[in-house]
Design a protein around this motif. Structure first.
Motif, PDB file in Angstrom:
ATOM      1  N   MET A 147      -3.408  12.449   5.228  1.00  0.00           N
ATOM      2  CA  MET A 147      -3.632  12.766   5.141  1.00  0.00           C
ATOM      3  C   MET A 147      -3.542  14.179   5.952  1.00  0.00           C
ATOM      4  O   MET A 147      -2.790  15.491   5.203  1.00  0.00           O
ATOM      5  N   ALA A 148      -3.767  13.687   7.040  1.00  0.00           N
ATOM      6  CA  ALA A 148      -3.746  15.666   7.868  1.00  0.00           C
ATOM      7  C   ALA A 148      -2.334  16.319   8.176  1.00  0.00           C
ATOM      8  O   ALA A 148      -2.558  17.854   7.978  1.00  0.00           O
ATOM      9  N   VAL A 163      -1.871  18.305   4.719  1.00  0.00           N
ATOM     10  CA  VAL A 163      -2.048  19.361   4.868  1.00  0.00           C
ATOM     11  C   VAL A 163      -1.492  19.777   5.413  1.00  0.00           C
ATOM     12  O   VAL A 163      -1.231  21.403   5.354  1.00  0.00           O
ATOM     13  N   TRP A 172       0.525  23.705   4.535  1.00  0.00           N
ATOM     14  CA  TRP A 172      -0.483  24.845   4.415  1.00  0.00           C
ATOM     15  C   TRP A 172       0.413  26.011   5.739  1.00  0.00           C
ATOM     16  O   TRP A 172       0.291  27.318   5.205  1.00  0.00           O
TER      17      TRP A 172
END
Length: 350
Positions: free
Chosen positions: A216-217, A220, A224
């Motif tokens: 997920m990082a 994100v 972002w």
């Protein structure tokens, strides 16, 4: 023994070899002397967290403010050093030494572990074997620190491979419950076989959370910050994890246990590296030994003592004469030992 922990979860006292000096050292401290040293301090824990994550925030702020520039290299180094400090705090959590409340201790320990790419619950299982079986066939860490000195070329080669990321996969395999095979015994340790069902289940669940976090990082970061956000995440977090952090982990582990001469007691099979009294010792404190992890033999004697009380424990044991002839050295002396010429087979440990 941690009497509050059920069988399969405890960090046992190392009471090998009846009459060994570690038994005598433990008997020198009364329960009244030991009680304040095992008392947890929430402010001290938060101070350690602020120091570690403050350094990460400052290094990232520098990189973002100057991106792209050569300052990025300094940020990568500083972040790698701070990531090692995170590993030490996860080690504290594995010993239940961050917070008295188990949910807070394990919650924060697991969260820090996820960010650093390791499973705290699995590490707790593996680390129990190290404490409970120091330098025996059941010690999963002997493959890392055992057999030294192995020669300067050997160790420099290993550290160089670490620095360019070639050995990172071995590090994360270890923290996922698959330590390297011991070269001397050819024994492959499976630590999940020696633990309670509750810890075993927690370890398996925790590993999935770590995998999910690192899937997920990057998504994100991409959402972002777009392509630049993804690049920053890779350079400022993943890169130090697989490069700068790796030789620090290895060198610190070898400084703790490598090139010792007597394996019968933690007083001589583990080492306290001084972080005071000289420039190299101070540099070691900044890079290799955050959060008082240099007091490793003291930690093996009393694993219930949190990191911020280890200097007091060291002084108390020293005053009582328990550390006479123990492995307490300046970092320069330790480095001389571990970088020495390879020991011949007939010069094996006592």
């Amino acid at each position: 023994m941690d009497t509050a922990s059920p069988r399969g979860e405890e960090f046992r006292q190392d009471l090998r070899a009846p009459g060994a000096r570690n038994v005598e050292a433990r008997r020198l401290l009364t329960s009244a002397e030991l009680a304040p040293l095992t008392t947890l301090s929430v402010p001290r824990t938060w101070l350690a967290l602020v120091q570690t994550f403050g350094l990460i925030a400052a290094a990232m702020a520098l990189a973002v403010a100057t991106w792209p520039s050569p300052w990025m290299l300094l940020s990568v180094v500083l972040i790698g050093i701070a990531q090692h400090a995170i590993f030490i705090l996860v080690h504290e959590a594995a010993h239940y030494r961050l917070f008295a409340a188990r949910w807070a201790n394990d919650g924060l320990g697991r969260l820090m572990g996820m960010a650093a790419g390791l499973s705290m619950c699995t590490y707790r299982v593996t680390h129990r074997l190290h404490h409970n079986n120091l330098y025996t066939e059941e010690d999963p860490d002997t493959a890392i620190h055992g057999g030294y000195p192995r020669g300067r070329v050997y160790l420099l080669k290993k550290l160089g491979q670490d620095l360019i990321g070639l050995n990172a996969w071995k590090t994360y395999a270890y923290f996922f419950g698959a330590p390297a095979i011991n070269e001397d015994t050819k024994r492959e340790i499976r630590p999940l076989d020696d633990t309670s069902p509750a810890l075993r289940a927690a370890a398996r669940q925790d590993r999935w959370f770590v995998v999910a976090f690192h899937l997920m990082a990057p998504l994100v970061a991409l959402v972002w910050g777009g392509a630049q956000g993804l690049l920053m995440y890779a350079v400022l977090w993943l890169l130090p994890l697989v490069t700068v952090l790796q030789p620090i982990l290895r060198l610190r582990a070898i400084c703790e246990h490598g090139a010792v001469s007597d394996l019968s007691s933690p007083l001589t099979a583990a080492r306290c590296n001084r972080t005071w009294g000289g420039l190299l010792n101070w540099l070691g404190r900044l890079v290799l030994f955050p959060h008082h992890v240099n007091h490793h033999l003291e930690h093996h004697l009393y694993p219930a003592v949190p990191h911020y009380h280890l200097p007091r424990l060291h002084q108390l044991l020293k005053d009582k004469g328990a550390l006479d002839a123990a492995e307490v050295r300046d970092l320069a002396d330790t480095l001389t030992l571990i970088f020495a010429a390879r020991r011949r087979r007939h010069e094996s440990h006592a």
